[in-house]
Design an enzyme around this catalytic site. Structure first.
Site, mmCIF file in Angstrom:
data_model
loop_
_atom_site.group_PDB
_atom_site.id
_atom_site.type_symbol
_atom_site.label_atom_id
_atom_site.label_comp_id
_atom_site.label_asym_id
_atom_site.label_seq_id
_atom_site.Cartn_x
_atom_site.Cartn_y
_atom_site.Cartn_z
ATOM 1 N N LYS A 286 -11.530 -1.813 7.073
ATOM 2 C CA LYS A 286 -10.718 -2.851 7.863
ATOM 3 C C LYS A 286 -11.217 -3.022 9.154
ATOM 4 C CE LYS A 286 -8.459 -3.233 3.832
ATOM 5 N NZ LYS A 286 -7.381 -2.410 3.373
ATOM 6 N N ASP B 39 -1.248 6.540 6.254
ATOM 7 C CA ASP B 39 -2.668 5.706 5.887
ATOM 8 C C ASP B 39 -2.620 4.871 7.154
ATOM 9 O OD1 ASP B 39 -4.208 3.433 5.025
ATOM 10 O OD2 ASP B 39 -2.882 3.123 3.186
ATOM 11 N N TRP C 194 0.804 -1.169 0.038
ATOM 12 C CA TRP C 194 0.165 0.151 -0.026
ATOM 13 C C TRP C 194 0.883 1.286 -0.158
ATOM 14 C CZ3 TRP C 194 -4.306 -1.379 -1.817
ATOM 15 C CH2 TRP C 194 -4.956 -2.389 -1.679
HETATM 16 C C1 PLP Z 1 -6.983 -1.906 1.985
HETATM 17 C C2 PLP Z 1 -5.998 -1.014 2.344
HETATM 18 C C3 PLP Z 1 -5.862 0.027 1.297
HETATM 19 C C4 PLP Z 1 -6.683 0.116 0.230
HETATM 20 O O1 PLP Z 1 -8.186 0.557 0.313
HETATM 21 P P1 PLP Z 1 -9.119 0.779 -0.618
HETATM 22 O O2 PLP Z 1 -10.145 1.264 0.103
HETATM 23 O O3 PLP Z 1 -9.458 -0.722 -1.331
HETATM 24 O O4 PLP Z 1 -8.504 1.839 -1.795
HETATM 25 C C5 PLP Z 1 -4.853 1.036 1.417
HETATM 26 N N1 PLP Z 1 -4.239 0.955 2.518
HETATM 27 C C6 PLP Z 1 -4.221 0.231 3.522
HETATM 28 C C7 PLP Z 1 -3.188 0.091 4.583
HETATM 29 C C8 PLP Z 1 -5.063 -0.996 3.178
HETATM 30 O O5 PLP Z 1 -5.202 -2.082 4.479
#
Ligand code: PLP
Length: 360
Positions: A195, A171, A101
């Protein structure tokens, strides 16, 4: 079939209480005669829902007044472009690449300016967090970017990097609300909610006000400009109403559990049960260096692909689902987010112990 223990990395398990409440309100939300799915985002009911959600999130995370809370769409992935478009005033951003990511965010930012990889753990399949105490931060970097919890590889920054005064952007998709965050240490702290918070379709971004300006890169879409969303309190266009409503319920559920400090304690206990077992097992091994282990995502392997597959198959039949590891790592991964009860982890470990006895 009844409810399973769902170890999915995302979309993921939600608190049963929240699902039941939502079910009870499905046909008639508070006397409105309709579901939240059916109502105007300009209605009084929805106005209360989004305001209360923001208030509860501010309480939970202790968000200072000079930060805006935005409820957005497009997934965390869309922020990989929105962030450089809004923040790259000098056209430079530094990235600590600790997994897929972070790497995607780094590559995307490179379309809009100079993205610099100042550290990486790719040399060892992202199984650790690099030392970030004294990195070569660019003098003109607009921000330093991290992915705080690496969902796929199961590592977590236990201390934030020394950004040498530059704005930190993180993030936190897979560790959002799993423990207290000191919001003041970040310029932007954001994540997709699917998540650890709610249903897919909502991204929450908490942004320091001075980073929300009209001075964005030329060509920045109206919808991706933070100021558009901030000026309209996330109601510039139709927001993901139902998702926000469920997030709001999860915030209330978290408050009832005692808030984020209590969640951290519980998450540490849950993770310890699993990691202690992995450390003593002769069959299963964790794939990450101990000091960087995530509380939320625990990857592990047997070292034998066929045995891994047998384990996943038998676990699924026993009601422990979504344990297959990410396609890029293989093996297994147990995601044990806030809503995974302690007994889910205890029962999984008991199942692993039995499997080991029968197959070793
Ligand atoms: C799942 C995830 C993403 C991507 O998320 P989307 O909402 O599918 O774009 C980005 N960063 C992390 C840390 C993730 O776990």
């Amino acid at each position: 079939m009844g409810r399973v223990y769902n170890f999915s990395a995302g979309p993921a398990v939600l608190p049963e209480e929240v699902l039941q409440e939502a079910a009870a309100e499905m046909m008639d939300y508070k006397g409105s005669g309709m579901s939240v799915m059916e109502m105007s985002h300009r209605s009084k009911w929805f106005d209360d829902i989004i305001k209360e959600a923001e208030k509860d999130l501010r309480d939970l995370m202790n968000i200072p007044d000079n930060y805006k809370v935005l409820f957005l769409q497009g997934g965390a992935s869309q922020q990989f472009s929105a962030i450089p478009m809004n923040l790259m005033k000098n056209g430079v951003a530094d990235f600590i690449v600790t997994g897929q990511w972070a790497k995607k965010a780094y590559e995307e930012a490179g379309k809009y300016g100079k993205a610099v990889k100042i550290a990486s753990s790719e040399d060892k399949t992202f199984s650790y967090i690099p030392d970030c105490s004294d990195l070569p931060i660019d003098d003109d970097a607009d921000y330093v970017y991290i992915c705080e919890n690496n969902t796929i590889y199961g590592t977590k920054f236990k201390t934030l990097p020394n950004t040498k005064g530059k704005t930190l952007v993180a993030d936190v998709s897979s560790c959002f609300l799993s423990e207290p965050h000191d919001v003041e240490k970040y310029g932007i702290i954001y994540g997709g909610v699917q998540k650890n918070i709610g249903p897919a379709g909502v991204v929450i971004s908490i942004i320091r006000e001075d980073l929300i300006t009209d001075d964005v890169l030329p060509g920045t879409p109206t919808m991706l400009k933070f100021k558009t969303q901030a000026d309209k309190d996330s109601l510039y266009n139709t927001p993901p109403c139902y998702g926000i409503y469920i997030c709001g319920k999860v915030f209330k559920w978290l408050k009832k559990q005692g808030g984020l400090a209590a969640m951290k304690e519980l998450n540490e206990k849950k993770a310890k049960i699993l990691y202690d077992f992995l450390d003593e097992s002769k069959m299963f091994k964790g794939t990450v260096v101990k000091e960087d282990r995530s509380l939320m995502n625990a990857p592990f392997v047997t070292g034998d692909k066929d045995l891994d597959a047998k384990f996943v198959k038998e676990a699924t039949a026993a009601g422990f689902v979504n344990l297959k590891g990410h396609r890029s790592v293989g093996g297994m991964r147990a995601s044990i987010y806030n809503a995974m009860p302690m007994e889910g982890v205890e029962k999984l470990v008991a199942f692993m112990r039995r499997f080991e006895e029968e197959n070793l």
